[in-house]
Design a protein around this motif. Structure first.
Motif, short mmCIF file in Angstrom:
data_model
loop_
_atom_site.label_atom_id
_atom_site.label_comp_id
_atom_site.label_asym_id
_atom_site.label_seq_id
_atom_site.Cartn_x
_atom_site.Cartn_y
_atom_site.Cartn_z
N ILE A 33 3.19 10.57 -7.59
CA ILE A 33 2.83 11.16 -8.88
C ILE A 33 3.11 10.30 -10.11
O ILE A 33 2.96 10.78 -11.22
CB ILE A 33 3.58 12.51 -9.05
N SER A 34 3.48 9.04 -9.93
CA SER A 34 3.84 8.24 -11.08
C SER A 34 2.97 7.00 -11.20
O SER A 34 2.95 6.16 -10.30
CB SER A 34 5.32 7.83 -10.97
N ASP A 35 2.26 6.87 -12.31
CA ASP A 35 1.47 5.66 -12.56
C ASP A 35 2.37 4.43 -12.62
O ASP A 35 1.98 3.35 -12.19
CB ASP A 35 0.70 5.80 -13.88
N GLU A 36 3.57 4.61 -13.19
CA GLU A 36 4.50 3.49 -13.28
C GLU A 36 4.88 2.97 -11.90
O GLU A 36 4.88 1.75 -11.65
CB GLU A 36 5.76 3.91 -14.04
N LEU A 37 5.15 3.87 -10.98
CA LEU A 37 5.53 3.47 -9.63
C LEU A 37 4.35 2.88 -8.86
O LEU A 37 4.52 1.97 -8.05
CB LEU A 37 6.15 4.65 -8.88
N ILE A 38 3.16 3.41 -9.10
CA ILE A 38 1.98 2.83 -8.47
C ILE A 38 1.80 1.38 -8.92
O ILE A 38 1.52 0.48 -8.11
CB ILE A 38 0.72 3.65 -8.82
N SER A 39 2.01 1.12 -10.20
CA SER A 39 1.83 -0.24 -10.74
C SER A 39 2.86 -1.21 -10.18
O SER A 39 2.65 -2.41 -10.18
CB SER A 39 1.91 -0.22 -12.27
N ILE A 40 3.99 -0.69 -9.68
CA ILE A 40 5.01 -1.53 -9.06
C ILE A 40 4.75 -1.66 -7.55
O ILE A 40 4.74 -2.77 -6.99
CB ILE A 40 6.42 -0.95 -9.28
N CYS A 41 4.52 -0.53 -6.89
CA CYS A 41 4.46 -0.50 -5.43
C CYS A 41 3.21 -1.17 -4.86
O CYS A 41 3.29 -1.86 -3.83
CB CYS A 41 4.55 0.94 -4.92
N VAL A 42 2.05 -0.96 -5.48
CA VAL A 42 0.81 -1.52 -4.93
C VAL A 42 0.87 -3.04 -4.85
O VAL A 42 0.66 -3.62 -3.77
CB VAL A 42 -0.42 -1.03 -5.72
N PRO A 43 1.17 -3.75 -5.95
CA PRO A 43 1.27 -5.22 -5.83
C PRO A 43 2.37 -5.67 -4.87
O PRO A 43 2.20 -6.65 -4.14
CB PRO A 43 1.58 -5.67 -7.26
N CYS A 44 3.50 -4.96 -4.88
CA CYS A 44 4.62 -5.31 -4.02
C CYS A 44 4.22 -5.20 -2.54
O CYS A 44 4.48 -6.11 -1.73
CB CYS A 44 5.81 -4.40 -4.33
N LEU A 45 3.58 -4.10 -2.16
CA LEU A 45 3.18 -3.89 -0.77
C LEU A 45 2.08 -4.86 -0.35
O LEU A 45 2.07 -5.35 0.79
CB LEU A 45 2.72 -2.44 -0.57
N LEU A 46 1.16 -5.15 -1.26
CA LEU A 46 0.10 -6.12 -0.96
C LEU A 46 0.65 -7.52 -0.75
O LEU A 46 0.20 -8.26 0.12
CB LEU A 46 -0.95 -6.13 -2.08
N LYS A 47 1.65 -7.87 -1.53
CA LYS A 47 2.29 -9.17 -1.37
C LYS A 47 2.95 -9.27 0.00
O LYS A 47 2.83 -10.28 0.70
CB LYS A 47 3.33 -9.39 -2.47
N ALA A 48 3.63 -8.19 0.41
CA ALA A 48 4.27 -8.17 1.73
C ALA A 48 3.22 -8.21 2.84
O ALA A 48 3.43 -8.84 3.89
CB ALA A 48 5.13 -6.92 1.87
N ALA A 49 2.09 -7.54 2.62
CA ALA A 49 1.04 -7.47 3.64
C ALA A 49 0.24 -8.77 3.75
O ALA A 49 -0.48 -8.96 4.73
CB ALA A 49 0.08 -6.32 3.31
N SER A 50 0.36 -9.64 2.78
CA SER A 50 -0.43 -10.87 2.74
C SER A 50 0.25 -12.03 3.46
O SER A 50 -0.30 -13.13 3.51
CB SER A 50 -0.72 -11.27 1.29
N LYS A 51 1.43 -11.80 4.03
CA LYS A 51 2.14 -12.86 4.74
C LYS A 51 1.35 -13.26 5.98
O LYS A 51 0.86 -12.41 6.70
CB LYS A 51 3.55 -12.40 5.09
N LYS A 52 1.25 -14.55 6.23
CA LYS A 52 0.34 -15.05 7.26
C LYS A 52 1.04 -15.40 8.59
O LYS A 52 0.38 -15.76 9.54
CB LYS A 52 -0.39 -16.30 6.75
N LYS A 53 2.36 -15.34 8.65
CA LYS A 53 3.05 -15.67 9.90
C LYS A 53 2.65 -14.68 11.00
O LYS A 53 2.44 -13.50 10.73
CB LYS A 53 4.56 -15.63 9.70
N GLU A 54 2.55 -15.18 12.24
CA GLU A 54 2.01 -14.36 13.31
C GLU A 54 3.04 -13.93 14.35
O GLU A 54 2.69 -13.50 15.44
CB GLU A 54 0.85 -15.10 13.99
N SER A 55 4.32 -14.02 14.01
CA SER A 55 5.34 -13.54 14.94
C SER A 55 5.22 -12.03 15.08
O SER A 55 4.70 -11.34 14.19
CB SER A 55 6.74 -13.90 14.43
N GLU A 56 5.72 -11.50 16.20
CA GLU A 56 5.63 -10.06 16.44
C GLU A 56 6.38 -9.28 15.38
O GLU A 56 5.91 -8.23 14.91
CB GLU A 56 6.20 -9.74 17.83
N GLU A 57 7.54 -9.80 14.96
CA GLU A 57 8.33 -9.12 13.93
C GLU A 57 7.57 -9.08 12.60
O GLU A 57 7.54 -8.05 11.93
CB GLU A 57 9.66 -9.85 13.74
#
Length: 415
Positions: A118-142
């Motif tokens: 419910i918070s625009d402020e939190l969306i503006s923080i979480c979306v870029p943060c999660l995308l940055k984490a999801a963009s990691k290219k290492k292919e280890s199982e972990e």
């Protein structure tokens, strides 16, 4: 937990996480309560539960909730929710010494456990943060699991919130492009990427060009569904499946639900839909004996497609969709829900066949399509369907039976 030291807590959490993976969804709903989250908050406050261990536990609670589609307000209404909100904002505002790993963990927990974001402020923080984490290219199982977690958390952000394209579109596109070339994401992670994008369409219809033409949703979904369907032994009962097969079934369900939403709302036709409809028909046929819920979802998604005036009836015919729905209605074990969805499908088709066209050439084409549909239904033995549905509905639901008769009358009108 309160009587254990940090190492003992970690060991117990690992045991609990293994138990959660095996626990029934309904039991988890009873366990994941506001009181539980408040208790964890109190333990963190009193330093009886380290933040590191709390996050380790909560990330798995969130992951299990997402995997088993557990929705609720327990976390949203808890004191722990407020603690995490405050911590996310504080970490983001740090000029120096920002703990990026902690911020990702907090955003994942917060997004996966919040039913309403419910918070625009939190969306503006979480979306870029999660995308940055999801963009990691290492292919280890972990690392694959961490990327999967970030993408599922991103996907869990309330679909009714409008998110500025600048926050996600470039990064989402890059993740999809990289997956096409390298196949480094799990199938669940890749589906979650598309899920996030598809449900953004609910509040931003201008995304249709990117989704259909630039990123080729239909082509990608077709490829994924066909591969997933091949990886499942559909003759097994659910309890007999190994973990890989169970995960494949889960991802198939998620694809079908997202596509059903998109078929209902899309505004532009794309030729790639024909193959996609065919792959959904394939799933429906594979699942019909032991996985009726998936079969129902398939028919429901095809019903939504037939209702959409931008989807061509001719292509429903080419893809085998009309034959597949006819087959469902003729089955001796057809249930009320799937019969109703099938009736709605034919109702939509017949309505579409009666639509007025703008010129004589289009009218001739419409009549030719109508004749093909009627011939296909004759070939499938539509009169058998009428008798079958009569047996189901004649006494219990006169209204639906009447609707069936109207559909049949419409379909047998001369072209």
């Amino acid at each position: 937990m309160e009587c254990c030291n940090a190492e003992e807590q970690k060991h117990k959490i690992e045991e609990l996480n293994e138990m959660m993976d095996e626990t029934d969804r309904n039991i988890q709903i009873l366990v994941f309560t506001k009181e539980m989250f408040n208790k964890i908050d109190k333990m963190i406050e009193e330093k009886n539960f380290s933040l590191e261990n709390a996050i380790l536990f909560l990330k798995n609670v969130g992951y299990c909730s997402a995997m088993k589609r557990i929705y609720g307000h327990a976390f949203c209404e808890s004191l722990l929710n407020e603690r995490f909100k405050k911590m996310i904002i504080e970490q983001e505002e740090k000029k120096e010494g920002k703990n990026e790993s902690l911020l990702v963990d907090l955003c994942e927990c917060f997004s996966l456990l919040n039913f309403y974001f419910i918070s625009d402020e939190l969306i503006s923080i979480c979306v870029p943060c999660l995308l940055k984490a999801a963009s990691k290219k290492k292919e280890s199982e972990e690392m694959q699991h961490e990327v999967e977690m970030a993408l599922m958390a991103l996907n869990y952000i309330d679909e009714l919130f409008f998110i500025e394209r600048e926050l996600y579109l470039k990064e989402i596109t890059e993740i999809i492009e990289h997956q096409r070339k390298n196949r480094n994401l799990t199938q669940l992670a890749y589906q979650s990427t598309w899920d996030f994008l598809i449900y953004r369409y609910r509040v931003d219809y201008s995304l249709e060009g990117e989704i259909l033409n630039e990123m080729h949703l239909a082509r990608e979904a077709t490829k994924e569904l066909e591969e997933l369907t091949r990886n499942v032994d559909w003759k097994k009962k659910e309890e007999e499946m190994n973990k890989e097969e169970a995960n494949a079934v889960l991802v198939i369900c998620r694809w079908i639900q997202a596509l059903s939403f998109f078929f209902e709302n899309c505004l532009v036709w794309n030729e790639e839909y024909i193959e996609l409809f065919s792959s959904i028909v394939q799933v429906s046929r594979a699942a019909r004996d032991n996985y009726r819920d998936i079969g129902n979802k398939c028919i429901s998604s095809l019903r939504n497609a037939a209702e959409n005036c931008d989807v061509r009836v001719e292509d429903l015919l080419k893809s085998g969709t009309i034959s597949a729905v006819s087959e469902e209605m003729q089955r001796r074990t057809v249930d009320d829900k799937i019969a109703f969805e099938s009736l709605q499908f034919f109702s939509n088709v017949s309505y579409r066949l009666k639509e007025e066209e703008r010129d004589e050439m289009e009218e001739a084409k419409r009549k030719a399509t109508k004749r093909k549909v009627f011939e296909k239904l004759e070939e499938e033995g539509f009169e058998v369907i009428v008798i079958s549905i009569h047996d189901i509905f004649n006494k219990r639901n006169r209204q639906i039976y009447t609707q069936l008769i109207m559909i049949v009358l419409l379909l047998i009108l001369k072209a």
